[in-house]
Design a protein around this motif. Structure first.
Motif, PDB file in Angstrom:
ATOM      1  N   PRO A  21      -2.605 -15.182  -5.743  1.00  0.00           N
ATOM      2  CA  PRO A  21      -1.359 -14.756  -5.099  1.00  0.00           C
ATOM      3  C   PRO A  21      -0.483 -13.967  -6.070  1.00  0.00           C
ATOM      4  CG  PRO A  21      -1.244 -17.091  -5.648  1.00  0.00           C
ATOM      5  CD  PRO A  21      -2.624 -16.638  -6.023  1.00  0.00           C
ATOM      6  N   VAL A  22      -0.184 -12.711  -5.714  1.00  0.00           N
ATOM      7  CA  VAL A  22       0.673 -11.842  -6.524  1.00  0.00           C
ATOM      8  C   VAL A  22       1.936 -11.552  -5.735  1.00  0.00           C
ATOM      9  CG1 VAL A  22       0.890  -9.609  -7.684  1.00  0.00           C
ATOM     10  CG2 VAL A  22      -1.307 -10.821  -7.706  1.00  0.00           C
ATOM     11  N   TYR A  23       3.085 -11.843  -6.311  1.00  0.00           N
ATOM     12  CA  TYR A  23       4.377 -11.677  -5.642  1.00  0.00           C
ATOM     13  C   TYR A  23       5.162 -10.548  -6.315  1.00  0.00           C
ATOM     14  CZ  TYR A  23       3.028 -16.333  -4.035  1.00  0.00           C
ATOM     15  OH  TYR A  23       2.337 -17.391  -3.502  1.00  0.00           O
ATOM     16  N   PHE A  24       5.496  -9.537  -5.522  1.00  0.00           N
ATOM     17  CA  PHE A  24       6.203  -8.373  -6.051  1.00  0.00           C
ATOM     18  C   PHE A  24       7.717  -8.538  -5.899  1.00  0.00           C
ATOM     19  CE2 PHE A  24       1.931  -6.968  -5.106  1.00  0.00           C
ATOM     20  CZ  PHE A  24       1.617  -6.171  -6.195  1.00  0.00           C
ATOM     21  N   ASP A  25       8.442  -7.827  -6.763  1.00  0.00           N
ATOM     22  CA  ASP A  25       9.889  -7.997  -6.794  1.00  0.00           C
ATOM     23  C   ASP A  25      10.619  -7.239  -5.692  1.00  0.00           C
ATOM     24  OD1 ASP A  25       9.202  -5.547  -7.881  1.00  0.00           O
ATOM     25  OD2 ASP A  25      10.740  -5.571  -9.427  1.00  0.00           O
ATOM     26  N   ASN A  26       9.946  -6.261  -5.060  1.00  0.00           N
ATOM     27  CA  ASN A  26      10.573  -5.470  -3.990  1.00  0.00           C
ATOM     28  C   ASN A  26       9.573  -5.194  -2.878  1.00  0.00           C
ATOM     29  OD1 ASN A  26      13.297  -4.869  -5.067  1.00  0.00           O
ATOM     30  ND2 ASN A  26      12.164  -3.824  -6.694  1.00  0.00           N
ATOM     31  N   SER A  27      10.088  -4.848  -1.700  1.00  0.00           N
ATOM     32  CA  SER A  27       9.205  -4.359  -0.649  1.00  0.00           C
ATOM     33  C   SER A  27       8.689  -2.991  -1.062  1.00  0.00           C
ATOM     34  CB  SER A  27       9.937  -4.296   0.696  1.00  0.00           C
ATOM     35  OG  SER A  27      11.051  -3.427   0.612  1.00  0.00           O
ATOM     36  N   PHE A  28       7.641  -2.532  -0.393  1.00  0.00           N
ATOM     37  CA  PHE A  28       6.889  -1.368  -0.864  1.00  0.00           C
ATOM     38  C   PHE A  28       7.029  -0.207   0.116  1.00  0.00           C
ATOM     39  CE2 PHE A  28       2.557   0.661  -1.211  1.00  0.00           C
ATOM     40  CZ  PHE A  28       2.831   1.342  -2.384  1.00  0.00           C
ATOM     41  N   LEU A 173       7.558  -3.331   8.047  1.00  0.00           N
ATOM     42  CA  LEU A 173       6.546  -2.287   8.077  1.00  0.00           C
ATOM     43  C   LEU A 173       7.080  -1.137   7.235  1.00  0.00           C
ATOM     44  CD1 LEU A 173       3.886  -1.097   9.278  1.00  0.00           C
ATOM     45  CD2 LEU A 173       5.338  -0.050  11.043  1.00  0.00           C
ATOM     46  N   THR A 174       6.313  -0.739   6.219  1.00  0.00           N
ATOM     47  CA  THR A 174       6.756   0.338   5.342  1.00  0.00           C
ATOM     48  C   THR A 174       5.671   1.408   5.257  1.00  0.00           C
ATOM     49  OG1 THR A 174       5.895  -0.754   3.352  1.00  0.00           O
ATOM     50  CG2 THR A 174       8.171  -1.226   3.975  1.00  0.00           C
ATOM     51  N   LYS A 175       6.051   2.554   4.723  1.00  0.00           N
ATOM     52  CA  LYS A 175       5.103   3.661   4.579  1.00  0.00           C
ATOM     53  C   LYS A 175       5.249   4.277   3.198  1.00  0.00           C
ATOM     54  CE  LYS A 175       3.502   7.927   6.802  1.00  0.00           C
ATOM     55  NZ  LYS A 175       3.749   8.917   7.893  1.00  0.00           N
ATOM     56  N   TYR A 176       4.112   4.537   2.585  1.00  0.00           N
ATOM     57  CA  TYR A 176       4.086   5.248   1.306  1.00  0.00           C
ATOM     58  C   TYR A 176       2.978   6.288   1.383  1.00  0.00           C
ATOM     59  CZ  TYR A 176       3.583   6.323  -3.648  1.00  0.00           C
ATOM     60  OH  TYR A 176       3.499   6.977  -4.854  1.00  0.00           O
ATOM     61  N   GLN A 177       3.362   7.555   1.266  1.00  0.00           N
ATOM     62  CA  GLN A 177       2.432   8.670   1.434  1.00  0.00           C
ATOM     63  C   GLN A 177       1.772   8.563   2.811  1.00  0.00           C
ATOM     64  OE1 GLN A 177      -0.011   8.842  -2.134  1.00  0.00           O
ATOM     65  NE2 GLN A 177       1.704   9.531  -3.387  1.00  0.00           N
ATOM     66  N   ASP A 178       0.446   8.438   2.899  1.00  0.00           N
ATOM     67  CA  ASP A 178      -0.211   8.468   4.207  1.00  0.00           C
ATOM     68  C   ASP A 178      -0.500   7.092   4.791  1.00  0.00           C
ATOM     69  OD1 ASP A 178      -0.274  11.250   4.143  1.00  0.00           O
ATOM     70  OD2 ASP A 178      -2.204  11.278   3.092  1.00  0.00           O
ATOM     71  N   ASP A 179      -0.209   6.043   4.053  1.00  0.00           N
ATOM     72  CA  ASP A 179      -0.586   4.709   4.502  1.00  0.00           C
ATOM     73  C   ASP A 179       0.629   3.844   4.829  1.00  0.00           C
ATOM     74  OD1 ASP A 179      -3.392   5.070   4.226  1.00  0.00           O
ATOM     75  OD2 ASP A 179      -3.219   4.764   2.063  1.00  0.00           O
ATOM     76  N   TYR A 180       0.384   2.878   5.720  1.00  0.00           N
ATOM     77  CA  TYR A 180       1.409   1.918   6.113  1.00  0.00           C
ATOM     78  C   TYR A 180       1.122   0.574   5.440  1.00  0.00           C
ATOM     79  CZ  TYR A 180       2.961   5.175   9.715  1.00  0.00           C
ATOM     80  OH  TYR A 180       3.455   6.274  10.369  1.00  0.00           O
ATOM     81  N   TYR A 181       2.182  -0.219   5.309  1.00  0.00           N
ATOM     82  CA  TYR A 181       2.056  -1.527   4.663  1.00  0.00           C
ATOM     83  C   TYR A 181       2.899  -2.542   5.413  1.00  0.00           C
ATOM     84  CZ  TYR A 181       0.200   1.247   0.788  1.00  0.00           C
ATOM     85  OH  TYR A 181      -0.538   2.114   0.035  1.00  0.00           O
ATOM     86  N   LEU A 182       2.408  -3.768   5.461  1.00  0.00           N
ATOM     87  CA  LEU A 182       3.215  -4.899   5.911  1.00  0.00           C
ATOM     88  C   LEU A 182       3.664  -5.648   4.666  1.00  0.00           C
ATOM     89  CD1 LEU A 182       1.381  -6.382   9.032  1.00  0.00           C
ATOM     90  CD2 LEU A 182       3.652  -5.347   8.959  1.00  0.00           C
ATOM     91  N   ASP A 183       4.977  -5.804   4.515  1.00  0.00           N
ATOM     92  CA  ASP A 183       5.548  -6.496   3.367  1.00  0.00           C
ATOM     93  C   ASP A 183       6.144  -7.814   3.843  1.00  0.00           C
ATOM     94  OD1 ASP A 183       4.931  -4.047   2.313  1.00  0.00           O
ATOM     95  OD2 ASP A 183       6.998  -3.407   2.028  1.00  0.00           O
ATOM     96  N   LEU A 184       5.601  -8.907   3.326  1.00  0.00           N
ATOM     97  CA  LEU A 184       6.024 -10.237   3.750  1.00  0.00           C
ATOM     98  C   LEU A 184       6.818 -10.899   2.631  1.00  0.00           C
ATOM     99  CD1 LEU A 184       5.904 -12.659   5.726  1.00  0.00           C
ATOM    100  CD2 LEU A 184       3.781 -13.323   4.581  1.00  0.00           C
TER     101      LEU A 184
END
Length: 274
Positions: A21-28, A173-184
């Motif tokens: 499990p890796v926990y990031f400091d911000n949404s992406f 739901l976020t987007k970076y360049q061409d891909d989407y991400y779910l940030d929980l």
């Protein structure tokens, strides 16, 4: 059919290790209000369709000398004669004999760590509770404007719908360049799930931040952390009240995250059902 309802369960994964499990400091990425229209619709695991197609083919046809031949279904169905052991039985027998002679290695990892499960996997709890009560025979993944759910039918033809993801401030739901991400958002930080889209939404690829390439035998914290260096740079331990490592925290860097996602150890490909 149980595969679709245990969406991220590790039973279909090759490794027996738990994902780190890796926990990031911000949404992406840049937050989105809703799933794009091209991505909305009903989906089914592509792997399931391929497997069913192969099974259907192998029940009727076989290849001989580069040509297709039709099996004698009546003969193959009635012929129960068994000569010798199958290759699989021989392999299992060898594995059993080999395992019986292996001396179990000492594992001190439990002395330094008690890793959390990935939260994205735990979101299946409500689905799993339904499958224990209902005789489910078929289902699809449904992506709507602001949520992902499962629609399914039981043996009595009753229809159901169970939400998996509902967009909110804690599930973006976020987007970076061409891909989407779910940030929980979890109590420890943000977890990421990548959503790739192909052919104008006809195919989706779901990729959790899933890595097992860490040392799960050592009782030394520094050695354990060194073994995670290739997963993501500068990971720091998160401890619980018993001073055991429950996960690792990371500083989100868009370019690095995108690159590391390419090496994630699992994914689920989906095909849109019309």
């Amino acid at each position: 059919m149980r595969f679709i309802f245990l969406f991220f369960v590790v039973a279909f994964l090759a490794s027996c290790k738990s994902p780190l499990p890796v926990y990031f400091d911000n949404s992406f990425g840049i937050q989105q209000d809703s799933f794009p229209k091209s991505m909305q619709g009903d989906f089914y695991p592509l792997d399931e369709i391929i497997k069913k197609g192969i099974v259907s083919f192998e029940e009727k046809y076989y290849i001989k000398n580069g040509k297709l031949a039709i099996k004698d279904l009546q003969l193959s169905g009635s012929d129960t004669t068994k000569i010798g052991k199958t290759d699989e039985e021989v392999r299992l027998e060898k594995d059993t004999n080999l395992n019986s002679s292996i001396v179990e290695e000492e594992n001190n990892f439990y002395k330094i760590a008690s890793l959390n499960s990935i939260a994205l996997i735990n979101l299946n709890a409500s689905i799993d509770s339904v499958t224990k009560k209902i005789d489910i025979v078929f289902g699809f993944l449904k992506i709507a404007k602001n949520k992902i759910s499962l629609i399914f039918i039981d043996s009595l033809t009753n229809n159901y719908e169970v939400d998996i993801f509902q967009l909110s401030e804690k599930l973006k739901l976020t987007k970076y360049q061409d891909d989407y991400y779910l940030d929980l958002l979890t109590p420890f930080g943000w977890e990421y799930l990548k959503i790739e889209e192909w052919n104008k939404g006809e195919f989706l690829n779901l990729v959790p931040f899933y890595f097992t390439t860490y040392n799960d035998k050592t009782g030394d914290v520094n050695e354990f952390l060194r073994s995670t260096a290739q997963i993501y740079p500068n990971l720091k331990p998160i401890y619980n009240e018993a001073h055991l490592i429950v996960g690792l925290k990371a500083k989100s860097n868009a370019k690095i995250v995108k690159e590391k996602f390419k090496k994630s150890e699992t994914n689920i490909e989906l095909i849109k059902v019309k």
